[in-house]
Design a protein around this motif. Sequence first.
Motif, PDB file in Angstrom:
ATOM      1  N   THR A 169       9.805   6.323  17.274  1.00 32.35           N
ATOM      2  CA  THR A 169       8.464   5.794  17.496  1.00 32.35           C
ATOM      3  C   THR A 169       7.444   6.855  17.123  1.00 32.35           C
ATOM      4  O   THR A 169       7.717   8.058  17.198  1.00 32.35           O
ATOM      5  CB  THR A 169       8.236   5.373  18.959  1.00 32.35           C
ATOM      6  OG1 THR A 169       8.443   6.500  19.816  1.00 32.35           O
ATOM      7  CG2 THR A 169       9.162   4.236  19.349  1.00 32.35           C
ATOM      8  N   ILE A 170       6.269   6.390  16.679  1.00 31.75           N
ATOM      9  CA  ILE A 170       5.169   7.279  16.319  1.00 31.75           C
ATOM     10  C   ILE A 170       3.887   6.731  16.929  1.00 31.75           C
ATOM     11  O   ILE A 170       3.821   5.573  17.336  1.00 31.75           O
ATOM     12  CB  ILE A 170       4.999   7.402  14.789  1.00 31.75           C
ATOM     13  CG1 ILE A 170       4.761   6.015  14.162  1.00 31.75           C
ATOM     14  CG2 ILE A 170       6.204   8.088  14.158  1.00 31.75           C
ATOM     15  CD1 ILE A 170       4.395   6.063  12.685  1.00 31.75           C
ATOM     16  N   GLU A 171       2.864   7.586  16.961  1.00 27.03           N
ATOM     17  CA  GLU A 171       1.562   7.174  17.484  1.00 27.03           C
ATOM     18  C   GLU A 171       0.614   6.900  16.319  1.00 27.03           C
ATOM     19  O   GLU A 171       0.475   7.716  15.417  1.00 27.03           O
ATOM     20  CB  GLU A 171       0.972   8.274  18.374  1.00 27.03           C
ATOM     21  CG  GLU A 171       1.795   8.614  19.609  1.00 27.03           C
ATOM     22  CD  GLU A 171       1.886   7.455  20.575  1.00 27.03           C
ATOM     23  OE1 GLU A 171       0.873   6.732  20.723  1.00 27.03           O
ATOM     24  OE2 GLU A 171       2.959   7.271  21.187  1.00 27.03           O
ATOM     25  N   ARG A 172      -0.031   5.737  16.375  1.00 28.16           N
ATOM     26  CA  ARG A 172      -1.104   5.423  15.442  1.00 28.16           C
ATOM     27  C   ARG A 172      -2.432   5.563  16.179  1.00 28.16           C
ATOM     28  O   ARG A 172      -2.545   5.193  17.351  1.00 28.16           O
ATOM     29  CB  ARG A 172      -0.967   3.993  14.908  1.00 28.16           C
ATOM     30  CG  ARG A 172       0.240   3.751  14.017  1.00 28.16           C
ATOM     31  CD  ARG A 172       0.197   4.579  12.758  1.00 28.16           C
ATOM     32  NE  ARG A 172       1.202   4.136  11.777  1.00 28.16           N
ATOM     33  CZ  ARG A 172       1.478   4.794  10.650  1.00 28.16           C
ATOM     34  NH1 ARG A 172       0.851   5.931  10.390  1.00 28.16           N
ATOM     35  NH2 ARG A 172       2.380   4.339   9.814  1.00 28.16           N
ATOM     36  N   ARG A 173      -3.448   6.080  15.473  1.00 30.66           N
ATOM     37  CA  ARG A 173      -4.748   6.281  16.116  1.00 30.66           C
ATOM     38  C   ARG A 173      -5.379   4.937  16.475  1.00 30.66           C
ATOM     39  O   ARG A 173      -5.058   3.887  15.912  1.00 30.66           O
ATOM     40  CB  ARG A 173      -5.678   7.069  15.195  1.00 30.66           C
ATOM     41  CG  ARG A 173      -6.166   6.311  13.965  1.00 30.66           C
ATOM     42  CD  ARG A 173      -7.203   7.147  13.212  1.00 30.66           C
ATOM     43  NE  ARG A 173      -7.792   6.433  12.084  1.00 30.66           N
ATOM     44  CZ  ARG A 173      -7.409   6.572  10.828  1.00 30.66           C
ATOM     45  NH1 ARG A 173      -6.398   7.386  10.527  1.00 30.66           N
ATOM     46  NH2 ARG A 173      -8.013   5.893   9.858  1.00 30.66           N
ATOM     47  N   ALA A 174      -6.283   4.998  17.447  1.00 34.44           N
ATOM     48  CA  ALA A 174      -7.051   3.805  17.803  1.00 34.44           C
ATOM     49  C   ALA A 174      -7.904   3.386  16.609  1.00 34.44           C
ATOM     50  O   ALA A 174      -8.317   4.214  15.783  1.00 34.44           O
ATOM     51  CB  ALA A 174      -7.936   4.092  19.012  1.00 34.44           C
ATOM     52  N   VAL A 175      -8.182   2.092  16.502  1.00 32.93           N
ATOM     53  CA  VAL A 175      -8.986   1.576  15.394  1.00 32.93           C
ATOM     54  C   VAL A 175     -10.433   2.024  15.563  1.00 32.93           C
ATOM     55  O   VAL A 175     -11.100   1.675  16.541  1.00 32.93           O
ATOM     56  CB  VAL A 175      -8.895   0.036  15.341  1.00 32.93           C
ATOM     57  CG1 VAL A 175      -9.814  -0.512  14.242  1.00 32.93           C
ATOM     58  CG2 VAL A 175      -7.457  -0.403  15.098  1.00 32.93           C
ATOM     59  N   GLY A 176     -10.890   2.817  14.589  1.00 39.41           N
ATOM     60  CA  GLY A 176     -12.264   3.312  14.622  1.00 39.41           C
ATOM     61  C   GLY A 176     -13.235   2.335  13.988  1.00 39.41           C
ATOM     62  O   GLY A 176     -12.859   1.246  13.533  1.00 39.41           O
ATOM     63  N   GLU A 177     -14.485   2.749  13.912  1.00 41.12           N
ATOM     64  CA  GLU A 177     -15.555   1.860  13.443  1.00 41.12           C
ATOM     65  C   GLU A 177     -15.292   1.299  12.057  1.00 41.12           C
ATOM     66  O   GLU A 177     -15.576   0.124  11.781  1.00 41.12           O
ATOM     67  CB  GLU A 177     -16.887   2.624  13.443  1.00 41.12           C
ATOM     68  CG  GLU A 177     -18.077   1.774  13.042  1.00 41.12           C
ATOM     69  CD  GLU A 177     -19.392   2.543  13.073  1.00 41.12           C
ATOM     70  OE1 GLU A 177     -20.445   1.950  12.786  1.00 41.12           O
ATOM     71  OE2 GLU A 177     -19.352   3.766  13.400  1.00 41.12           O
ATOM     72  N   PHE A 178     -14.730   2.109  11.164  1.00 39.77           N
ATOM     73  CA  PHE A 178     -14.528   1.668   9.781  1.00 39.77           C
ATOM     74  C   PHE A 178     -13.049   1.521   9.423  1.00 39.77           C
ATOM     75  O   PHE A 178     -12.685   1.495   8.260  1.00 39.77           O
ATOM     76  CB  PHE A 178     -15.204   2.657   8.823  1.00 39.77           C
ATOM     77  CG  PHE A 178     -16.682   2.772   9.055  1.00 39.77           C
ATOM     78  CD1 PHE A 178     -17.539   1.747   8.690  1.00 39.77           C
ATOM     79  CD2 PHE A 178     -17.213   3.895   9.670  1.00 39.77           C
ATOM     80  CE1 PHE A 178     -18.904   1.838   8.911  1.00 39.77           C
ATOM     81  CE2 PHE A 178     -18.576   4.013   9.904  1.00 39.77           C
ATOM     82  CZ  PHE A 178     -19.425   2.973   9.519  1.00 39.77           C
ATOM     83  N   ASP A 179     -12.227   1.407  10.444  1.00 43.02           N
ATOM     84  CA  ASP A 179     -10.781   1.325  10.238  1.00 43.02           C
ATOM     85  C   ASP A 179     -10.282  -0.111  10.171  1.00 43.02           C
ATOM     86  O   ASP A 179     -10.882  -1.046  10.722  1.00 43.02           O
ATOM     87  CB  ASP A 179     -10.038   2.029  11.373  1.00 43.02           C
ATOM     88  CG  ASP A 179     -10.072   3.536  11.260  1.00 43.02           C
ATOM     89  OD1 ASP A 179     -10.310   4.038  10.150  1.00 43.02           O
ATOM     90  OD2 ASP A 179      -9.862   4.208  12.294  1.00 43.02           O
ATOM     91  N   VAL A 180      -9.138  -0.245   9.527  1.00 49.23           N
ATOM     92  CA  VAL A 180      -8.413  -1.509   9.433  1.00 49.23           C
ATOM     93  C   VAL A 180      -7.008  -1.275   9.985  1.00 49.23           C
ATOM     94  O   VAL A 180      -6.330  -0.321   9.588  1.00 49.23           O
ATOM     95  CB  VAL A 180      -8.327  -1.993   7.965  1.00 49.23           C
ATOM     96  CG1 VAL A 180      -7.455  -3.229   7.853  1.00 49.23           C
ATOM     97  CG2 VAL A 180      -9.714  -2.279   7.417  1.00 49.23           C
ATOM     98  N   LEU A 181      -6.588  -2.123  10.918  1.00 52.79           N
ATOM     99  CA  LEU A 181      -5.215  -2.089  11.417  1.00 52.79           C
ATOM    100  C   LEU A 181      -4.405  -3.099  10.618  1.00 52.79           C
ATOM    101  O   LEU A 181      -4.772  -4.275  10.533  1.00 52.79           O
ATOM    102  CB  LEU A 181      -5.165  -2.429  12.903  1.00 52.79           C
ATOM    103  CG  LEU A 181      -3.767  -2.570  13.531  1.00 52.79           C
ATOM    104  CD1 LEU A 181      -3.014  -1.250  13.491  1.00 52.79           C
ATOM    105  CD2 LEU A 181      -3.873  -3.092  14.961  1.00 52.79           C
ATOM    106  N   ILE A 182      -3.320  -2.640  10.051  1.00 53.18           N
ATOM    107  CA  ILE A 182      -2.495  -3.484   9.185  1.00 53.18           C
ATOM    108  C   ILE A 182      -1.118  -3.658   9.799  1.00 53.18           C
ATOM    109  O   ILE A 182      -0.447  -2.668  10.130  1.00 53.18           O
ATOM    110  CB  ILE A 182      -2.366  -2.858   7.785  1.00 53.18           C
ATOM    111  CG1 ILE A 182      -3.749  -2.672   7.146  1.00 53.18           C
ATOM    112  CG2 ILE A 182      -1.458  -3.703   6.891  1.00 53.18           C
ATOM    113  CD1 ILE A 182      -3.732  -1.787   5.921  1.00 53.18           C
ATOM    114  N   ASP A 183      -0.715  -4.912   9.969  1.00 55.28           N
ATOM    115  CA  ASP A 183       0.672  -5.206  10.314  1.00 55.28           C
ATOM    116  C   ASP A 183       1.473  -5.140   9.024  1.00 55.28           C
ATOM    117  O   ASP A 183       1.287  -5.976   8.128  1.00 55.28           O
ATOM    118  CB  ASP A 183       0.792  -6.599  10.932  1.00 55.28           C
ATOM    119  CG  ASP A 183       0.170  -6.679  12.315  1.00 55.28           C
ATOM    120  OD1 ASP A 183      -0.019  -5.632  12.946  1.00 55.28           O
ATOM    121  OD2 ASP A 183      -0.138  -7.811  12.756  1.00 55.28           O
ATOM    122  N   ILE A 184       2.325  -4.125   8.913  1.00 47.05           N
ATOM    123  CA  ILE A 184       3.084  -3.932   7.671  1.00 47.05           C
ATOM    124  C   ILE A 184       4.161  -5.005   7.562  1.00 47.05           C
ATOM    125  O   ILE A 184       4.917  -5.243   8.511  1.00 47.05           O
ATOM    126  CB  ILE A 184       3.700  -2.528   7.634  1.00 47.05           C
ATOM    127  CG1 ILE A 184       2.582  -1.468   7.665  1.00 47.05           C
ATOM    128  CG2 ILE A 184       4.578  -2.344   6.394  1.00 47.05           C
ATOM    129  CD1 ILE A 184       3.077  -0.049   7.811  1.00 47.05           C
TER     130      ILE A 184
END
Length: 347
Positions: free
Chosen positions: A20-35
Motif C-alpha cells: 500500500t502507498i499514500e496518495r496526497r489529498a486532492v488539492g485545488e487544481f488536482d484530479v483524482l484518477i481511478d486507474i
Amino acid sequence: MTTVAAYAAPAPKAPLERTTIERRAVGEFDVLIDIKFAGICHSDIHQAQDGWGPGIFPMVPGHEIAGIVSEVGSGVTKYAVGDRVGVGCMVDSCRECVNCAAGLEQYCLKGGPTWTYNDTGKDGEPTYGGYSEQVVVDENYVVRIPEGLSLDVAAPLLCAGITTYSPLKHWNAGPGKKVAVVGLGGLGHMGVKIAHALGAEVTVLSQSLRKKDDGLRLGADHYYATSDPDTFEELAGTFDIILNTVSAPLDFSAYVALLRTDGTMVNVGLPEEPVQIVLQTMFGQRRSMSSSGIGGIAETQEMLDFCAEHSLGAEIELIGADRINEAYERVQAGDVRYRFVIDAATI
C-alpha cells in the motif's frame, strides 16, 4: 492522504510485490484518477533494476496510465468526474522556463520535469506510478483520452505512442519520406503504425524476419533482417529518418550509412551502457545523429487525437497484477506482442 493498493519493487532487482502507498489529498487544481489500466514499459524494468542509476525504493513503476476521473479540486476547469483521462511520463515541471512556456515540459530547464515515478515531487515526497489503484495529478499534466480509443489500448500510447510520434513529427515524417524503424517491440510497433498513418514509406529493421508478417500488417512497406549483412549493402543511402527504438548498443556506423544526404538517425531507446559513435560515418553526407524524449502535454494530446482519428491503439496482452514479474521476464526475453497492460482491477 488516501491509502491505496499498489505493486512495488522493495529494492533494486527485487520482485515486485503487493503493498500500500499514500496518495496526497486532492488539492485545488488536482484530479483524482481511478486507474483502469497501466502499461508495462521497458523503462519500468530499467529503473526497477537500477539500470539507469540509483533509484528511489520502494518503487511503484508505471507511466502509461489510463483511467476515469473520480474527484476534482475546486479550481479544476479542464476535467470533470467521469472523464476518460491519461497520465504519461511526467506529472509536473517548473512551468516557468522557456521550454515549459513553449509546451516542451519534457525538456524543462530547471532540473527537468517531475517524473511520474522514481522522482521527488515539489512537496518533497517520492512519486509513485501507475501500478496502483489511484493517482492524484495536477490537471495541467493530465490528458483526455478520446472516445475512439478504448482505455486498455490507449494506456501504452502515453509513453510508447508519444515517444515515437514526437520525433516522427519533428523530423517531418510524411508523404515522400522514407522512414526506417529499428526494432519491432513496444515502441517500434507504434512507430510503424504512426509513420504509416503520417504517410511515410516505412521499413522495419529487425534482427530476424520472425515478426515480418506482423510488421507488414501493422503498416510497414518493407521488412529486413539486420542479421543479414546484405541488408546494409542493399539499403545504403536509403532513409530520410531512422527511428531507433532499441535499448541496446548497436553498430551505429552501419546504421548511419543507411541514411540519405541530410538524413537523421533518432534514438528513442536508452541503453544502460555507453555507446560509441564514429563521426567519420556522418561527415560525407551531412548525416545527423540525434535523440528524442517524450512529448509535451499539448503534443501528447495531439498524438492521442491523431491515434483516435486513425484507429491506432497499441497491440496489447492484458494481464492481472499477479503476473507483473512474469511479464518483466518476458519483456526481457522479447516475448510480448507488443505491450503488456495491467488490469488495475486486479491490484
